[in-house]
Design a protein around this motif. Structure first.
Motif, PDB file in Angstrom:
ATOM      1  N   LEU A  74       0.840  -1.203   0.000  1.00 41.76           N
ATOM      2  CA  LEU A  74       0.000   0.000   0.000  1.00 41.76           C
ATOM      3  C   LEU A  74       0.881   1.262   0.000  1.00 41.76           C
ATOM      4  O   LEU A  74       0.644   2.218  -0.735  1.00 41.76           O
ATOM      5  CB  LEU A  74      -0.859  -0.031   1.270  1.00 41.76           C
ATOM      6  N   VAL A  75       1.933   1.207   0.832  1.00 43.98           N
ATOM      7  CA  VAL A  75       2.863   2.340   0.919  1.00 43.98           C
ATOM      8  C   VAL A  75       3.609   2.514  -0.400  1.00 43.98           C
ATOM      9  O   VAL A  75       3.735   3.623  -0.927  1.00 43.98           O
ATOM     10  CB  VAL A  75       3.860   2.126   2.089  1.00 43.98           C
ATOM     11  N   ARG A  76       4.091   1.414  -0.955  1.00 45.14           N
ATOM     12  CA  ARG A  76       4.836   1.482  -2.223  1.00 45.14           C
ATOM     13  C   ARG A  76       3.967   2.093  -3.331  1.00 45.14           C
ATOM     14  O   ARG A  76       4.404   2.940  -4.086  1.00 45.14           O
ATOM     15  CB  ARG A  76       5.295   0.062  -2.606  1.00 45.14           C
ATOM     16  N   LYS A  77       2.707   1.639  -3.366  1.00 46.63           N
ATOM     17  CA  LYS A  77       1.790   2.105  -4.408  1.00 46.63           C
ATOM     18  C   LYS A  77       1.586   3.615  -4.250  1.00 46.63           C
ATOM     19  O   LYS A  77       1.649   4.375  -5.219  1.00 46.63           O
ATOM     20  CB  LYS A  77       0.459   1.358  -4.262  1.00 46.63           C
ATOM     21  N   LYS A  78       1.390   4.060  -3.006  1.00 43.71           N
ATOM     22  CA  LYS A  78       1.147   5.493  -2.762  1.00 43.71           C
ATOM     23  C   LYS A  78       2.377   6.313  -3.134  1.00 43.71           C
ATOM     24  O   LYS A  78       2.266   7.362  -3.758  1.00 43.71           O
ATOM     25  CB  LYS A  78       0.772   5.699  -1.282  1.00 43.71           C
ATOM     26  N   LEU A  79       3.579   5.806  -2.776  1.00 45.80           N
ATOM     27  CA  LEU A  79       4.805   6.536  -3.133  1.00 45.80           C
ATOM     28  C   LEU A  79       4.922   6.669  -4.653  1.00 45.80           C
ATOM     29  O   LEU A  79       5.241   7.739  -5.168  1.00 45.80           O
ATOM     30  CB  LEU A  79       6.041   5.796  -2.609  1.00 45.80           C
ATOM     31  N   ASP A  80       4.625   5.571  -5.351  1.00 47.49           N
ATOM     32  CA  ASP A  80       4.714   5.593  -6.820  1.00 47.49           C
ATOM     33  C   ASP A  80       3.707   6.579  -7.400  1.00 47.49           C
ATOM     34  O   ASP A  80       4.036   7.361  -8.292  1.00 47.49           O
ATOM     35  CB  ASP A  80       4.471   4.192  -7.404  1.00 47.49           C
ATOM     36  N   GLU A  81       2.488   6.565  -6.874  1.00 42.53           N
ATOM     37  CA  GLU A  81       1.460   7.497  -7.385  1.00 42.53           C
ATOM     38  C   GLU A  81       1.894   8.939  -7.156  1.00 42.53           C
ATOM     39  O   GLU A  81       1.746   9.797  -8.020  1.00 42.53           O
ATOM     40  CB  GLU A  81       0.139   7.268  -6.649  1.00 42.53           C
ATOM     41  N   MET A  82       2.470   9.194  -5.981  1.00 48.32           N
ATOM     42  CA  MET A  82       2.887  10.561  -5.661  1.00 48.32           C
ATOM     43  C   MET A  82       4.026  11.022  -6.557  1.00 48.32           C
ATOM     44  O   MET A  82       4.091  12.166  -6.941  1.00 48.32           O
ATOM     45  CB  MET A  82       3.318  10.653  -4.203  1.00 48.32           C
ATOM     46  N   GLN A  83       4.935  10.084  -6.875  1.00 41.20           N
ATOM     47  CA  GLN A  83       6.041  10.458  -7.767  1.00 41.20           C
ATOM     48  C   GLN A  83       5.519  10.765  -9.165  1.00 41.20           C
ATOM     49  O   GLN A  83       5.966  11.682  -9.809  1.00 41.20           O
ATOM     50  CB  GLN A  83       7.094   9.366  -7.800  1.00 41.20           C
ATOM     51  N   LEU A  84       4.494   9.997  -9.610  1.00 39.18           N
ATOM     52  CA  LEU A  84       3.899  10.239 -10.918  1.00 39.18           C
ATOM     53  C   LEU A  84       3.216  11.598 -10.958  1.00 39.18           C
ATOM     54  O   LEU A  84       3.286  12.336 -11.925  1.00 39.18           O
ATOM     55  CB  LEU A  84       2.901   9.141 -11.277  1.00 39.18           C
ATOM     56  N   ASP A  85       2.551  11.924  -9.797  1.00 40.77           N
ATOM     57  CA  ASP A  85       1.800  13.190  -9.731  1.00 40.77           C
ATOM     58  C   ASP A  85       2.710  14.408  -9.621  1.00 40.77           C
ATOM     59  O   ASP A  85       2.313  15.515  -9.922  1.00 40.77           O
ATOM     60  CB  ASP A  85       0.889  13.192  -8.486  1.00 40.77           C
ATOM     61  N   ALA A  86       3.943  14.170  -9.103  1.00 42.07           N
ATOM     62  CA  ALA A  86       4.839  15.328  -8.845  1.00 42.07           C
ATOM     63  C   ALA A  86       5.187  16.009 -10.156  1.00 42.07           C
ATOM     64  O   ALA A  86       5.440  15.344 -11.163  1.00 42.07           O
ATOM     65  CB  ALA A  86       6.097  14.843  -8.159  1.00 42.07           C
ATOM     66  N   PRO A  87       5.237  17.382 -10.162  1.00 41.90           N
ATOM     67  CA  PRO A  87       5.604  18.068 -11.396  1.00 41.90           C
ATOM     68  C   PRO A  87       7.027  17.706 -11.818  1.00 41.90           C
ATOM     69  O   PRO A  87       7.902  17.577 -10.970  1.00 41.90           O
ATOM     70  CB  PRO A  87       5.533  19.565 -11.016  1.00 41.90           C
ATOM     71  N   ALA A  88       7.249  17.517 -13.125  1.00 37.18           N
ATOM     72  CA  ALA A  88       8.577  17.075 -13.613  1.00 37.18           C
ATOM     73  C   ALA A  88       9.604  18.188 -13.460  1.00 37.18           C
ATOM     74  O   ALA A  88       9.279  19.347 -13.478  1.00 37.18           O
ATOM     75  CB  ALA A  88       8.461  16.667 -15.062  1.00 37.18           C
TER      76      ALA A  88
END
Ligand code: URA
Length: 285
Positions: free
Chosen positions: A271-285
Motif C-alpha cells: 500500500l505504501v509502495r503504491k502510494k509513493l509511486d502514485e505521488m512520484q507520478l503526480d509530482a511536477p517534472a
C-alpha cells in the motif's frame, strides 16, 4: 547473611521491574527521586480523545513535608511539560531538535536510560516511520531500530525497494522504557511535541506509525492496530500547511512473535509502495 531464597527473590524482583542487564559493577540508584513524581492533576488529551487519569492520586499517609516537596516538584514538572511545545517549536532543524532533547528533562524515562535515541536515516526522506520506544540495543547504541525489530524493519523496507538511507526512523518516546514496557501516556505526552515538530521539519509525504501505541498517539485514534492498519489517515498540526497522509502498520516486534500477520504486513507495505509511486507520478517534472 542474605539467604539463597532472598537472593532469588531479589533477582526475580529485578526481572519483574525490567532490570535485564548489568551495566556497571556497582549499583547506581537513578530512580531514587522518582517516588516524588508529580501528580498530573489535569487530565491531558493525547492528540484527541484519549484522556489520562492521574496515576499519582494523593495518598492519605503522605507527610505534610513530603506533600509540599511533591507539590513543588509537581509544579516544576508541569512547567516542563507546558514548555515542551515551546522548546520543540523553537527548533528549525532535526539537529536543533536533537540538541533540544539532550537538554530536555520533562520525560522521566531519561533518568533510567543510557542514551537519547532520536532519529536514524535521512532527514529529507519522503517517508517517516515512528516506532514505540527504544529497546536495550537501541539504548546502548543511541540509534532507533538497531536490535531484532530493526533487522526485520530493514527487510520490510527492502521488500519495497527502500533502505535506511532513504527513510527516516524515530519513536514516540526517545528514551528506553525500563524492561521494554509500553511507554505510559504521560511519557508519550512529554515527547509528543518533539515528534510533531519532527514531522513539521521533515515534512514527509507519508507517515507510518509502527504499532498501536504510535498509531493511537499520532493519529488520536482509539481503535487497536488491527483495525487501524491498511487504512489512510491524516496527520495534522497547526504548523503544517497540508496534512501528512499516514497509514499505521504492525510493529516489527509483534511480527517477530506473530508470523501469521506477516501477510497483512506485506499488504500494508505494498500500500505504501503504491502510494509513493502514485505521488512520484503526480509530482511536477
Ligand atoms: N522498537 C521500537 O519501537 N523502537 C525502536 O527503536 C526499537 C524497537
Amino acid at each position: 547473611m542474605t539467604s539463597h531464597i532472598q537472593l532469588r527473590s531479589i533477582l526475580e524482583w529485578h526481572q519483574l521491574v525490567g532490570v535485564d542487564e548489568t551495566i556497571t559493577s556497582k549499583p547506581v540508584n537513578r530512580v531514587s527521586d522518582l517516588e516524588l513524581q508529580p501528580p498530573l492533576d489535569t487530565p491531558i488529551n493525547l492528540k484527541s480523545s484519549v484522556s489520562v487519569e492521574s496515576p499519582f492520586a494523593k495518598s492519605k499517609t503522605t507527610s505534610p513535608d513530603s506533600r509540599k516537596k511533591a507539590e513543588l516538584i509537581s509544579k516544576s514538572s508541569r512547567d516542563t511539560l507546558q514548555s515542551a511545545p515551546d522548546i520543540a517549536a523553537s527548533a528549525n532543524s532535526v539537529e536543533d531538535l536533537r540538541i533540544a532533547l539532550e537538554n530536555f528533562d520533562g520525560c522521566t524515562l531519561k533518568k533510567t536510560a543510557t542514551n537519547l535515541v532520536f532519529v536514524d536515516g535521512n532527514d529529507s526522506a519522503e517517508i517517516l516511520f515512528i516506532g514505540e520506544g527504544p529497546g536495550a540495543e537501541e539504548d546502548r547504541r543511541g540509534r532507533p531500530f538497531v536490535g531484532p525489530s530493526g533487522i526485520l524493519l530493514e527487510k520490510m523496507l527492502a521488500s519495497i525497494g527502500l533502505t535506511r538511507s532513504n527513510v527516516l526512523i524515530s519513536n514516540t518516546v526517545f528514551w528506553r522504557p525500563p524492561g521494554n514496557r509500553t511507554p505510559t501516556p504521560q511519557e508519550i505526552i512529554a515527547c509528543l511535541p518533539f515528534v510533531e515538530r519532527l514531522v513539521e521539519i521533515v515534512k514527509p509525504k507519508i507517515l507510518v506509525p509502527l504499532g498501536g501505541a504510535a498509531a493511537k498517539s499520532l493519529l488520536g485514534e482509539t481503535q487497536g492496530i488491527g483495525r487501524l492498519r491498511g487504512r489512510w489517515f491524516e496527520f495534522k498540526t497547526p504548523n503544517l500547511l497540508c496534512p501528512v497522509i499516514s497509514t499505521p502498520m504492525f510493529h516489527p516486534a509483534y511480527l517477530l512473535r506473530t508470523s501469521t500477520q506477516k501477510r497483512a504486513a506485506w499488504n500494508d507495505l505494498r500500500l505504501v509502495r503504491k502510494k509513493l509511486d502514485e505521488m512520484q507520478l503526480d509530482a511536477p517534472a
